[in-house]
Design an enzyme around this catalytic site. Structure first.
Site, PDB file in Angstrom:
ATOM      1  N   ASP A  37     -71.941 -76.350-103.729  1.00 15.01           N
ATOM      2  CA  ASP A  37     -71.282 -74.860-104.394  1.00 15.01           C
ATOM      3  C   ASP A  37     -70.318 -75.463-105.496  1.00 15.01           C
ATOM      4  O   ASP A  37     -69.634 -74.630-105.946  1.00 15.01           O
ATOM      5  CB  ASP A  37     -70.594 -74.343-103.161  1.00 15.01           C
ATOM      6  CG  ASP A  37     -69.293 -75.080-102.701  1.00 15.01           C
ATOM      7  OD1 ASP A  37     -68.983 -76.381-103.161  1.00 15.01           O
ATOM      8  OD2 ASP A  37     -68.353 -74.655-101.900  1.00 15.01           O
ATOM      9  N   ASP A  41     -65.932 -81.410-100.786  1.00 16.69           N
ATOM     10  CA  ASP A  41     -65.414 -80.987 -99.522  1.00 16.69           C
ATOM     11  C   ASP A  41     -65.396 -82.038 -98.487  1.00 16.69           C
ATOM     12  O   ASP A  41     -65.602 -83.189 -98.962  1.00 16.69           O
ATOM     13  CB  ASP A  41     -66.598 -79.737 -98.975  1.00 16.69           C
ATOM     14  CG  ASP A  41     -68.006 -80.531 -99.183  1.00 16.69           C
ATOM     15  OD1 ASP A  41     -68.229 -81.744 -98.937  1.00 16.69           O
ATOM     16  OD2 ASP A  41     -69.029 -79.829 -99.658  1.00 16.69           O
ATOM     17  N   ASP A 110     -51.513 -83.623 -96.126  1.00 14.08           N
ATOM     18  CA  ASP A 110     -50.476 -83.137 -97.160  1.00 14.08           C
ATOM     19  C   ASP A 110     -49.691 -82.091 -96.123  1.00 14.08           C
ATOM     20  O   ASP A 110     -50.525 -81.196 -95.511  1.00 14.08           O
ATOM     21  CB  ASP A 110     -51.260 -82.425 -98.236  1.00 14.08           C
ATOM     22  CG  ASP A 110     -50.336 -82.639 -99.419  1.00 14.08           C
ATOM     23  OD1 ASP A 110     -49.093 -82.286 -99.544  1.00 14.08           O
ATOM     24  OD2 ASP A 110     -50.925 -83.064-100.522  1.00 14.08           O
ATOM     25  N   ASP A 217     -44.973 -82.360 -99.458  1.00 12.43           N
ATOM     26  CA  ASP A 217     -44.804 -81.512-100.520  1.00 12.43           C
ATOM     27  C   ASP A 217     -43.497 -81.028-100.802  1.00 12.43           C
ATOM     28  O   ASP A 217     -42.848 -80.606-100.111  1.00 12.43           O
ATOM     29  CB  ASP A 217     -45.951 -80.556-100.503  1.00 12.43           C
ATOM     30  CG  ASP A 217     -46.157 -79.850-101.859  1.00 12.43           C
ATOM     31  OD1 ASP A 217     -46.732 -80.328-102.811  1.00 12.43           O
ATOM     32  OD2 ASP A 217     -45.728 -78.590-102.218  1.00 12.43           O
ATOM     33  N   GLU A 274     -42.578 -86.065-101.155  1.00 12.17           N
ATOM     34  CA  GLU A 274     -42.407 -85.740-102.828  1.00 12.17           C
ATOM     35  C   GLU A 274     -41.152 -85.312-103.066  1.00 12.17           C
ATOM     36  O   GLU A 274     -40.751 -84.098-102.658  1.00 12.17           O
ATOM     37  CB  GLU A 274     -43.560 -84.894-103.002  1.00 12.17           C
ATOM     38  CG  GLU A 274     -43.829 -84.685-104.573  1.00 12.17           C
ATOM     39  CD  GLU A 274     -44.391 -83.533-105.135  1.00 12.17           C
ATOM     40  OE1 GLU A 274     -44.887 -83.453-106.015  1.00 12.17           O
ATOM     41  OE2 GLU A 274     -44.418 -82.414-104.350  1.00 12.17           O
ATOM     42  N   HIS A 348     -52.560 -86.026-108.647  1.00 12.76           N
ATOM     43  CA  HIS A 348     -53.232 -84.941-109.022  1.00 12.76           C
ATOM     44  C   HIS A 348     -52.450 -84.104-109.878  1.00 12.76           C
ATOM     45  O   HIS A 348     -52.860 -83.147-110.155  1.00 12.76           O
ATOM     46  CB  HIS A 348     -53.719 -84.432-107.606  1.00 12.76           C
ATOM     47  CG  HIS A 348     -52.100 -83.566-107.046  1.00 12.76           C
ATOM     48  ND1 HIS A 348     -51.580 -84.437-106.360  1.00 12.76           N
ATOM     49  CD2 HIS A 348     -51.996 -82.448-106.885  1.00 12.76           C
ATOM     50  CE1 HIS A 348     -50.643 -83.685-105.772  1.00 12.76           C
ATOM     51  NE2 HIS A 348     -50.917 -82.578-106.112  1.00 12.76           N
ATOM     52  N   ASP A 349     -51.287 -84.347-110.001  1.00 17.92           N
ATOM     53  CA  ASP A 349     -50.256 -83.757-111.000  1.00 17.92           C
ATOM     54  C   ASP A 349     -49.882 -84.308-112.356  1.00 17.92           C
ATOM     55  O   ASP A 349     -49.142 -83.647-113.110  1.00 17.92           O
ATOM     56  CB  ASP A 349     -48.687 -83.464-110.583  1.00 17.92           C
ATOM     57  CG  ASP A 349     -48.866 -82.518-109.005  1.00 17.92           C
ATOM     58  OD1 ASP A 349     -49.935 -81.448-108.888  1.00 17.92           O
ATOM     59  OD2 ASP A 349     -48.194 -82.780-107.968  1.00 17.92           O
TER      60      ASP A 349
END
Ligand code: GLC
Length: 574
Positions: A37, A41, A110, A217, A274, A348-349
């Site tokens: 898709d 995953d 997370d 987070d 974080e 990822h940021d």
């Protein structure tokens, strides 16, 4: 307090185990698709588990895979105790945990509990002013004298991180709710003890499922300032809430309560908070083991040094090496005796480290990726490898706004245009700093879609996957991958790398990053040329390297007095 006994959920987690560990961060959406898709995953991660075992990492941290409308790619959760169908099922996650544990790898989830999704049942219920959940979020009436929902009627002028206002309008109750990131991410009201107990119950459920820790987070935003707790009036002309929510008055109390109520320390789980806006002082308080809060925090100081002056989102500047290494040294010194550091350049940021702090030209990419890895991994603390960092993956060539997917990039673009900034200026910022760069799919091989998917990838691949990919890297003994493997092995073997004292050398040098790590009578010297020109090793300010053993270098041992561009050496001194 939890009523569980200590086994079997604590198996494999001796005291302080995380102090010698290396963590690998997976952004599931972009790691490996298994069903065509175009979205990565959980079964895809399980399929690649031997790649991770081969790299040698100890812990996997998964960015959120919970049920989510995906407004912020899963950092907006609508069910904390289920997996989003895009990513698989709870059974898939159990299988991943088992596959990881079989290989001695731990798994960290997370934890996003500063806010939920606006689709979370708690928030859906909270929209009704009469409901018991109204107080689970932060609601305020319109600015006095304004018609609710009309322009300018927000309770104050504070912007959100990803939207023009931190106040989102709810037409049903004609009030506003506080949402620091976007309207799809309403902030929870941690003042309410029922909220806290619901979060702790959810955490205990995950701990019982067999996970090994949490990455929390924006955890230092949970305790809100007086204007949001109701202890002080909200100034309708104020615009500082975004700054005022960090490190709030009850932060440490909440973290201690969380630790106690979920048994974080009791079960030797690893925890990393974080904490944007955290300083060495807040980090010491948070990570002092005697205070039973968290094991380590992610600071933002070193990744925000390239922000331009002022508050314009699209300004950025180059950072001198002396400032970058000086900041890391400040944290090394500040947490030398109490607390613990996390070590990261990439996540990822952030844009890709090799493009940001290194030199991603074909000539220097490999050596600069290795050298950045060397300096980071030889600091004291827990290193984090972000997927693709071990391949030296680079920023993508993004030139048009249509190529971006991230809510933050789209918001910066809109804000810049609204402020009358020429589009080129906004696009220049995004090309250098957007979060999308970290999120292009993992580059596994040179085949179709880099082996990431058989379908259409949700975000375009970086076209350089034909040369930069895991398959090629694993066959090349001189690859970035091979180097990261050695760095990870060195940390596992060496007590000096794990626990040795850090000392920065030549702090003002703008090309050389040099420091020692010492434990007992062992001293290691790291010498790294962080520039694309050769550098002469200064005669002053460095220890004597006569007879030193080269433990790991980017280049074959050559002229001791000169370092080639992006050459680095780890030396054991005699
Ligand atoms: C953290 C996450 C980031 C997310 C934000 C809001 O900073 O790392 O990806 O957008 O929190 O949840």
């Amino acid at each position: 307090m939890t009523s569980r006994t200590t086994d079997p959920i604590d198996a494999g987690r001796p005291d302080g185990w995380w102090r010698s560990a290396v963590v690998y961060q997976i952004y599931p959406r972009s790691f490996q698709d298994s069903d065509g898709d175009g979205i990565g995953d959980i079964p895809g991660i399980t399929r690649r588990i031997d790649y991770l075992a081969d790299l040698g990492v100890d812990v996997l941290w998964l960015s959120p895979v919970y049920r989510s409308p995906q407004v912020d790619n899963g950092y907006d959760i609508s069910d904390y105790q289920d997996i989003d169908p895009e990513f698989g099922t709870l059974a898939d996650l159990d299988a991943l945990i088992a596959a990881a544990h079989e290989r001695g790898i731990k798994l960290v989830m997370d934890l996003v509990v500063n806010h939920t999704s606006d689709q979370h049942p708690w928030f859906v219920e909270s929209r009704d002013p009469a409901s018991a959940k109204r107080d689970w979020y932060i609601w305020r009436p319109a600015r006095p004298g304004f018609e609710p929902g009309t322009p300018g009627a927000e309770p104050d002028r504070s912007p959100a991180a990803f939207a023009p206002s931190a106040w989102a309008y709810d037409p049903t109750s004609r009030e506003y709710y506080f949402a620091l990131f976007s309207a799809g991410q309403p902030d929870l009201n941690w003042e309410n003890p029922d909220v806290r107990q619901a979060v702790y119950a959810m955490m205990r459920w995950w701990i019982d499922r067999g996970i090994d820790g949490f990455r929390m987070d924006v955890i230092n935003l949970i305790s809100k300032p007086a204007e949001l707790t109701g202890a002080a009036p909200l100034d309708p002309d104020g615009d500082q809430l975004r700054l005022r929510v960090t490190n709030g008055p009850r932060l440490h109390e909440f973290l201690q309560e969380m630790n106690r109520e979920t048994g974080l320390d009791e079960h030797n789980l690893v925890t990393v908070g974080e904490m944007p806006g955290s300083t060495v002082e807040t980090a010491v308080l948070t990570t002092d083991p005697d205070r039973h809060e968290l094991n380590m925090v992610f600071t933002f100081e070193h990744v925000r040094m390239d922000r331009g002056p002022g508050s314009r989102l699209w300004d950025f500047a180059d950072v001198p090496l002396s400032a970058l290494k000086g900041n890391l040294a400040h944290w090394q010194d500040g947490l030398a005796d109490v607390g613990w550091n996390s070590l990261y350049f990439d996540n990822h940021d952030q844009p890709r480290a090799v493009s940001r702090f290194g030199d991603d030209s074909p000539e220097h990419r490999v050596n600069s990726a290795k050298t950045l890895g060397t300096v980071l991994h030889l600091h004291k603390g827990t290193p984090y490898v972000y997927q693709g960092e071990e391949l030296g993956m680079t920023n993508a060539p993004l030139t048009e706004i249509g190529q971006y997917r991230d809510i933050s990039a789209l918001n910066v673009h809109a804000a810049a245009l609204a402020a009358g900034v020429p589009e080129g200026e906004a696009l220049r910022f995004l090309a250098a700093r957007s979060r999308d760069h970290a999120r292009t799919p993992m580059q596994w091989d040179a085949g179709a879609h880099a082996g990431f998917t058989t379908g259409t990838p949700w975000l375009a691949l970086n076209p350089n996957y034909d040369t930069i990919n895991a398959d090629a890297a694993r066959r090349d003994p001189d690859s970035v991958f091979a180097h990261f493997r050695k760095l990870i092995a060195l940390r596992h073997e060496s007590a000096a790398v794990q626990e040795g004292r850090f000392q920065l050398l030549l702090p003002d040098h703008e090309q050389l990053w040099a420091f020692t790590r010492s434990l007992g009578d062992e001293t290691m010297l790291v010498l790294a040329n962080c520039s694309s020109s050769p550098v002469t090793v200064p005669a002053e300010g460095l220890p004597d390297v006569t007879g030193a053993e080269l433990l790991l270098g980017t280049h074959a041992a050559g002229d001791a007095g000169e370092l080639a561009p992006w050459e680095s050496r780890i030396l054991r001194l005699r």
